[in-house]
Design a protein around this motif. Structure first.
Motif, PDB file in Angstrom:
ATOM      1  N   UNK A  33      16.323 -63.228 -32.154  1.00 17.83           N
ATOM      2  CA  UNK A  33      15.542 -62.623 -33.203  1.00 17.83           C
ATOM      3  C   UNK A  33      14.025 -63.097 -33.283  1.00 17.83           C
ATOM      4  N   UNK A  34      13.607 -63.721 -32.113  1.00 17.05           N
ATOM      5  CA  UNK A  34      12.455 -64.355 -31.957  1.00 17.05           C
ATOM      6  C   UNK A  34      11.827 -65.299 -32.764  1.00 17.05           C
ATOM      7  N   UNK A  35      12.894 -65.978 -33.973  1.00 19.52           N
ATOM      8  CA  UNK A  35      12.267 -66.686 -35.068  1.00 19.52           C
ATOM      9  C   UNK A  35      11.955 -68.120 -34.382  1.00 19.52           C
ATOM     10  N   UNK A  36      12.602 -68.737 -33.400  1.00 25.99           N
ATOM     11  CA  UNK A  36      12.471 -69.948 -32.689  1.00 25.99           C
ATOM     12  C   UNK A  36      12.071 -69.720 -31.279  1.00 25.99           C
ATOM     13  N   UNK A  37      11.157 -70.517 -30.989  1.00 20.41           N
ATOM     14  CA  UNK A  37      11.035 -70.547 -29.473  1.00 20.41           C
ATOM     15  C   UNK A  37      10.534 -72.025 -29.268  1.00 20.41           C
ATOM     16  N   UNK A  38      11.401 -72.575 -28.114  1.00 19.53           N
ATOM     17  CA  UNK A  38      11.428 -73.915 -27.634  1.00 19.53           C
ATOM     18  C   UNK A  38      10.904 -74.094 -26.065  1.00 19.53           C
ATOM     19  N   UNK A  39      10.170 -75.034 -25.757  1.00 19.70           N
ATOM     20  CA  UNK A  39       9.783 -75.510 -24.341  1.00 19.70           C
ATOM     21  C   UNK A  39       9.651 -76.959 -24.301  1.00 19.70           C
ATOM     22  N   UNK A  40      10.668 -77.193 -23.422  1.00 21.77           N
ATOM     23  CA  UNK A  40      10.545 -78.437 -22.713  1.00 21.77           C
ATOM     24  C   UNK A  40      10.114 -78.846 -21.509  1.00 21.77           C
ATOM     25  N   UNK A  41      10.053 -79.944 -21.132  1.00 26.46           N
ATOM     26  CA  UNK A  41       9.407 -80.385 -19.646  1.00 26.46           C
ATOM     27  C   UNK A  41      10.769 -80.779 -18.667  1.00 26.46           C
ATOM     28  N   UNK A  42      10.262 -81.405 -17.630  1.00 24.88           N
ATOM     29  CA  UNK A  42      11.280 -81.626 -16.822  1.00 24.88           C
ATOM     30  C   UNK A  42      12.116 -82.930 -17.361  1.00 24.88           C
ATOM     31  N   UNK A  43      11.848 -83.625 -18.004  1.00 21.99           N
ATOM     32  CA  UNK A  43      12.410 -84.623 -18.681  1.00 21.99           C
ATOM     33  C   UNK A  43      13.491 -84.276 -19.837  1.00 21.99           C
ATOM     34  N   UNK A  44      13.106 -83.107 -20.515  1.00 19.24           N
ATOM     35  CA  UNK A  44      13.946 -82.506 -21.511  1.00 19.24           C
ATOM     36  C   UNK A  44      13.167 -82.957 -22.697  1.00 19.24           C
ATOM     37  N   UNK A  45      11.788 -83.280 -22.701  1.00 20.67           N
ATOM     38  CA  UNK A  45      11.135 -83.617 -23.916  1.00 20.67           C
ATOM     39  C   UNK A  45      10.563 -82.203 -24.393  1.00 20.67           C
ATOM     40  N   UNK A  46      10.547 -82.239 -25.911  1.00 22.66           N
ATOM     41  CA  UNK A  46      10.073 -80.974 -26.486  1.00 22.66           C
ATOM     42  C   UNK A  46       8.672 -81.048 -26.166  1.00 22.66           C
ATOM     43  N   UNK A  47       8.098 -79.917 -25.511  1.00 20.70           N
ATOM     44  CA  UNK A  47       6.304 -79.790 -25.626  1.00 20.70           C
ATOM     45  C   UNK A  47       5.991 -78.774 -26.402  1.00 20.70           C
ATOM     46  N   UNK A  48       6.565 -77.865 -26.885  1.00 21.89           N
ATOM     47  CA  UNK A  48       6.325 -76.584 -27.564  1.00 21.89           C
ATOM     48  C   UNK A  48       7.398 -76.095 -28.239  1.00 21.89           C
ATOM     49  N   UNK A  49       6.917 -75.775 -29.778  1.00 19.54           N
ATOM     50  CA  UNK A  49       7.877 -75.343 -30.562  1.00 19.54           C
ATOM     51  C   UNK A  49       7.059 -74.155 -31.474  1.00 19.54           C
ATOM     52  N   UNK A  50       7.538 -72.910 -31.389  1.00 16.50           N
ATOM     53  CA  UNK A  50       6.832 -71.888 -32.196  1.00 16.50           C
ATOM     54  C   UNK A  50       8.239 -71.343 -33.378  1.00 16.50           C
ATOM     55  N   UNK A  51       7.596 -70.979 -34.469  1.00 14.62           N
ATOM     56  CA  UNK A  51       8.448 -70.474 -35.386  1.00 14.62           C
ATOM     57  C   UNK A  51       7.926 -69.397 -36.004  1.00 14.62           C
ATOM     58  N   UNK A  52       8.343 -68.223 -36.038  1.00 14.45           N
ATOM     59  CA  UNK A  52       7.883 -67.257 -36.723  1.00 14.45           C
ATOM     60  C   UNK A  52       7.837 -66.989 -38.275  1.00 14.45           C
ATOM     61  N   UNK A  53       7.323 -66.008 -38.869  1.00 13.45           N
ATOM     62  CA  UNK A  53       6.928 -66.083 -40.216  1.00 13.45           C
ATOM     63  C   UNK A  53       8.417 -65.765 -40.494  1.00 13.45           C
ATOM     64  N   UNK A  54       9.362 -65.300 -40.000  1.00  9.42           N
ATOM     65  CA  UNK A  54      10.683 -65.087 -40.620  1.00  9.42           C
ATOM     66  C   UNK A  54      11.605 -66.440 -41.100  1.00  9.42           C
ATOM     67  N   UNK A  55      11.269 -67.347 -40.376  1.00  8.56           N
ATOM     68  CA  UNK A  55      11.795 -68.763 -41.015  1.00  8.56           C
ATOM     69  C   UNK A  55      11.720 -69.027 -42.306  1.00  8.56           C
TER      70      UNK A  55
END
Length: 106
Positions: A33-55
């Motif tokens: 639904x595009x509500x949550x987007x996550x990005x992690x680096x090669x170590x699995x550490x979260x480097x970006x998190x985006x939440x849409x208005x729908x959350x």
């Protein structure tokens, strides 16, 4: 001697390429639904998190589950990419047809 130096140089270049490749790994995942987007680096550490208005209309527990799900999926994506980089490195260390037993890489 030239062949030995060439093989050593080739192995060093493969290692440098792998290190560079690992630094470039970024696992990404977005919920359907595009509500949550996550990005992690090669170590699995979260480097970006985006939440849409729908959350803002969702219960907090559901948002939390979506965030964790997106992070897990992004980490899995990063792991797959990391595995490909390591597999390429490993292939570069497999003795080739021209390598004689007892030589570097053989």
């Amino acid at each position: 001697m030239d062949a030995l130096v060439a093989q050593a140089t080739q192995k060093l270049e493969a290692l440098e390429a792998a290190l560079y490749g690992l630094k470039q790994v970024r696992g990404r995942f977005t919920t359907e639904d595009g509500a949550v987007s996550a990005e992690v680096n090669s170590d699995g550490a979260l480097v970006a998190l985006q939440l849409s208005e729908s959350v803002t209309a969702m219960p907090p527990a559901e948002v939390g589950r979506l965030i964790l799900w997106a992070c897990r999926q992004a980490a899995e994506d990063a792991g797959t990419q990391r595995s490909k980089v390591v597999a390429t490195l490993n292939e570069s260390f497999v003795p080739g047809q021209q390598d004689a037993p007892g030589t570097l890489g053989g």
